[in-house]
Design an enzyme around this catalytic site. Structure first.
Site, PDB file in Angstrom:
ATOM      1  N   ASN A   1      10.667   4.157   4.495  1.00  0.00           N
ATOM      2  CA  ASN A   1       9.837   4.825   3.496  1.00  0.00           C
ATOM      3  C   ASN A   1      10.659   5.943   2.868  1.00  0.00           C
ATOM      4  O   ASN A   1      10.847   6.998   3.471  1.00  0.00           O
ATOM      5  CB  ASN A   1       8.572   5.378   4.160  1.00  0.00           C
ATOM      6  CG  ASN A   1       7.686   6.124   3.172  1.00  0.00           C
ATOM      7  OD1 ASN A   1       7.856   6.016   1.960  1.00  0.00           O
ATOM      8  ND2 ASN A   1       6.730   6.879   3.694  1.00  0.00           N
ATOM      9  N   TRP A   2      11.131   5.698   1.662  1.00  0.00           N
ATOM     10  CA  TRP A   2      12.001   6.664   0.995  1.00  0.00           C
ATOM     11  C   TRP A   2      11.243   7.871   0.458  1.00  0.00           C
ATOM     12  O   TRP A   2      11.857   8.851   0.044  1.00  0.00           O
ATOM     13  CB  TRP A   2      12.753   5.985  -0.152  1.00  0.00           C
ATOM     14  CG  TRP A   2      13.848   5.067   0.273  1.00  0.00           C
ATOM     15  CD1 TRP A   2      14.227   4.755   1.540  1.00  0.00           C
ATOM     16  CD2 TRP A   2      14.719   4.338  -0.602  1.00  0.00           C
ATOM     17  NE1 TRP A   2      15.280   3.874   1.517  1.00  0.00           N
ATOM     18  CE2 TRP A   2      15.610   3.597   0.211  1.00  0.00           C
ATOM     19  CE3 TRP A   2      14.838   4.219  -1.977  1.00  0.00           C
ATOM     20  CZ2 TRP A   2      16.596   2.771  -0.314  1.00  0.00           C
ATOM     21  CZ3 TRP A   2      15.816   3.401  -2.515  1.00  0.00           C
ATOM     22  CH2 TRP A   2      16.689   2.680  -1.686  1.00  0.00           C
ATOM     23  N   LYS A   3       9.912   7.788   0.422  1.00  0.00           N
ATOM     24  CA  LYS A   3       9.084   8.876  -0.114  1.00  0.00           C
ATOM     25  C   LYS A   3       9.570   9.227  -1.529  1.00  0.00           C
ATOM     26  O   LYS A   3       9.900   8.332  -2.292  1.00  0.00           O
ATOM     27  CB  LYS A   3       9.060  10.062   0.842  1.00  0.00           C
ATOM     28  CG  LYS A   3       8.612   9.637   2.244  1.00  0.00           C
ATOM     29  CD  LYS A   3       8.334  10.798   3.161  1.00  0.00           C
ATOM     30  CE  LYS A   3       7.882  10.289   4.524  1.00  0.00           C
ATOM     31  NZ  LYS A   3       7.477  11.403   5.410  1.00  0.00           N
TER      32      LYS A   3
ATOM     33  N   HIS B   1      -0.954   6.564   4.325  1.00  0.00           N
ATOM     34  CA  HIS B   1       0.013   7.510   4.880  1.00  0.00           C
ATOM     35  C   HIS B   1      -0.608   8.904   4.905  1.00  0.00           C
ATOM     36  O   HIS B   1      -1.363   9.283   4.008  1.00  0.00           O
ATOM     37  CB  HIS B   1       1.302   7.507   4.053  1.00  0.00           C
ATOM     38  CG  HIS B   1       2.441   8.203   4.724  1.00  0.00           C
ATOM     39  ND1 HIS B   1       2.557   9.578   4.752  1.00  0.00           N
ATOM     40  CD2 HIS B   1       3.509   7.716   5.408  1.00  0.00           C
ATOM     41  CE1 HIS B   1       3.657   9.899   5.415  1.00  0.00           C
ATOM     42  NE2 HIS B   1       4.247   8.794   5.826  1.00  0.00           N
TER      43      HIS B   1
ATOM     44  N   GLU C   1       0.476  11.734   4.222  1.00  0.00           N
ATOM     45  CA  GLU C   1       0.740  12.557   3.043  1.00  0.00           C
ATOM     46  C   GLU C   1      -0.212  12.203   1.911  1.00  0.00           C
ATOM     47  O   GLU C   1      -0.639  13.070   1.145  1.00  0.00           O
ATOM     48  CB  GLU C   1       2.205  12.383   2.621  1.00  0.00           C
ATOM     49  CG  GLU C   1       3.153  13.016   3.615  1.00  0.00           C
ATOM     50  CD  GLU C   1       4.577  12.487   3.550  1.00  0.00           C
ATOM     51  OE1 GLU C   1       5.390  12.928   4.376  1.00  0.00           O
ATOM     52  OE2 GLU C   1       4.865  11.620   2.695  1.00  0.00           O
TER      53      GLU C   1
ATOM     54  N   GLU D   1       1.617   6.925  13.052  1.00  0.00           N
ATOM     55  CA  GLU D   1       2.494   8.059  12.773  1.00  0.00           C
ATOM     56  C   GLU D   1       1.785   9.357  13.155  1.00  0.00           C
ATOM     57  O   GLU D   1       0.938   9.852  12.397  1.00  0.00           O
ATOM     58  CB  GLU D   1       2.857   8.108  11.285  1.00  0.00           C
ATOM     59  CG  GLU D   1       3.709   6.961  10.811  1.00  0.00           C
ATOM     60  CD  GLU D   1       4.362   7.280   9.471  1.00  0.00           C
ATOM     61  OE1 GLU D   1       5.585   7.184   9.386  1.00  0.00           O
ATOM     62  OE2 GLU D   1       3.651   7.642   8.525  1.00  0.00           O
TER      63      GLU D   1
ATOM     64  N   GLY E   1       8.744  14.160   9.850  1.00  0.00           N
ATOM     65  CA  GLY E   1       9.668  15.060   9.188  1.00  0.00           C
ATOM     66  C   GLY E   1       9.912  16.362   9.922  1.00  0.00           C
ATOM     67  O   GLY E   1      10.524  17.276   9.384  1.00  0.00           O
TER      68      GLY E   1
ATOM     69  N   SER F   1       9.753  10.786  12.762  1.00  0.00           N
ATOM     70  CA  SER F   1      11.110  11.197  13.151  1.00  0.00           C
ATOM     71  C   SER F   1      11.828  10.118  13.958  1.00  0.00           C
ATOM     72  O   SER F   1      12.548  10.409  14.929  1.00  0.00           O
ATOM     73  CB  SER F   1      11.080  12.526  13.920  1.00  0.00           C
ATOM     74  OG  SER F   1      10.571  13.559  13.102  1.00  0.00           O
TER      75      SER F   1
ATOM     76  N   GLY G   1      11.283   7.353   8.038  1.00  0.00           N
ATOM     77  CA  GLY G   1      11.330   8.267   6.908  1.00  0.00           C
ATOM     78  C   GLY G   1      12.744   8.691   6.585  1.00  0.00           C
ATOM     79  O   GLY G   1      13.534   7.939   6.019  1.00  0.00           O
ATOM     80  N   GLY G   2      13.103   9.916   6.973  1.00  0.00           N
ATOM     81  CA  GLY G   2      14.394  10.490   6.600  1.00  0.00           C
ATOM     82  C   GLY G   2      15.594   9.646   6.973  1.00  0.00           C
ATOM     83  O   GLY G   2      16.559   9.545   6.210  1.00  0.00           O
TER      84      GLY G   2
END
Length: 264
Positions: free
Chosen positions: A13-15, A106, A108, A178, A184, A222, A243-244
């Site tokens: 997930n590049w967000k 998600h 967010e 999640e 993150g 993470s 994610g990251g």
């Protein structure tokens, strides 16, 4: 019962990242890693969820990869078809563009953009009607976990969609657990804690649908190359929503390898 017979998914997930040139390089780097050390789709499915304006360019790049890689939309409209809905992209438009997978729910989207259960149900309804596969995200906050409500919150989020998903549509659902406090932050639920929650989710799914033991449950929060092997060894963790670490081709490839090797 364990979901150990399920082929795992590792989805990046590049967000709201990165810039176009960096996205193109990231895909090229990932494709190169996959040429050097293959992740067979029989051992692990791979997906990439880029920003909406990069969906088609990323899909074009991924289409000639040495292994099949799914292009995943990060969100979808609660409206169907086409119409006067400025800024919206419907499930029908995504499918028309060759996008078959979408993230819904998600944290967010829930916390920042107000995606409540009704909005999420609308999105899921139309995405399933368009025959998309949904990666449905669930998870609890740190406050909810510390107050002992984690399982209750997560299972309620599963129940929120039970009335929307028809019996024959559960095969188009993937669950991503999640814990919000681990997204993150660099914090990760321990493999034991993650497995415990995944087993509870599996138990809840089995009460809702006969497909419960065939639904992939991904872990997110993470996830990185350093903890992927331990997570992959857990019986009910069928992959990762990354994610990251998905913004680094080497790390993302190593995570996919960890789940592929565990599945062999």
């Amino acid at each position: 019962m364990s979901g150990s017979t399920i082929i795992p998914w590792v989805v990046g997930n590049w967000k709201m990242n990165p810039m176009q040139a960096n996205a193109q390089q990231l895909i090229q780097d990932l494709k190169q890693h996959l040429l050097q050390e293959v992740v067979s789709e029989h051992d692990c499915h791979i997906g990439i969820a880029p920003i909406s304006i990069a969906l088609l360019s990323v899909k074009t790049q991924l289409d000639d990869a040495s292994v099949k890689i799914a292009t995943v939309a990060q969100d979808v409209s609660r409206m169907a078809g086409t119409g006067a809905y400025t800024g919206e992209v419907s499930a029908d438009l995504l499918v028309d563009s060759g996008i078959q997978f979408v993230l819904i729910g998600h944290s967010e989207r829930r916390e920042i953009f107000g995606d409540n259960p009704q909005i999420l149900s609308d999105k899921i309804h139309y995405a399933l009607n368009a025959n998309m596969t949904i990666i449905y995200c669930v998870g609890e906050s740190l406050e909810q976990r510390e107050s002992g409500q984690a399982e209750q919150i997560v299972l309620q989020q599963i129940c929120d969609i039970a009335s929307v998903v028809k019996a024959e549509q559960w095969h188009n659902i993937i669950i991503a657990y999640e814990p919000i406090w681990a997204i993150g932050t660099g914090k990760t639920a321990s493999p034991d804690d993650a497995q415990t929650m995944h087993a509870k989710i599996r138990e809840g799914l089995n009460q809702i649908t006969p497909e419960g033991n065939r639904i992939a449950i991904l872990y997110g929060g993470s996830v990185k190359a350093e903890n992927a092997v331990e997570l992959a060894a857990c019986a009910d963790i069928n992959g990762a929503l990354v994610g990251g670490a998905s913004l680094n081709a080497t790390s993302f490839h190593q995570i996919a390898l960890a789940f592929a090797k565990q599945n062999k």
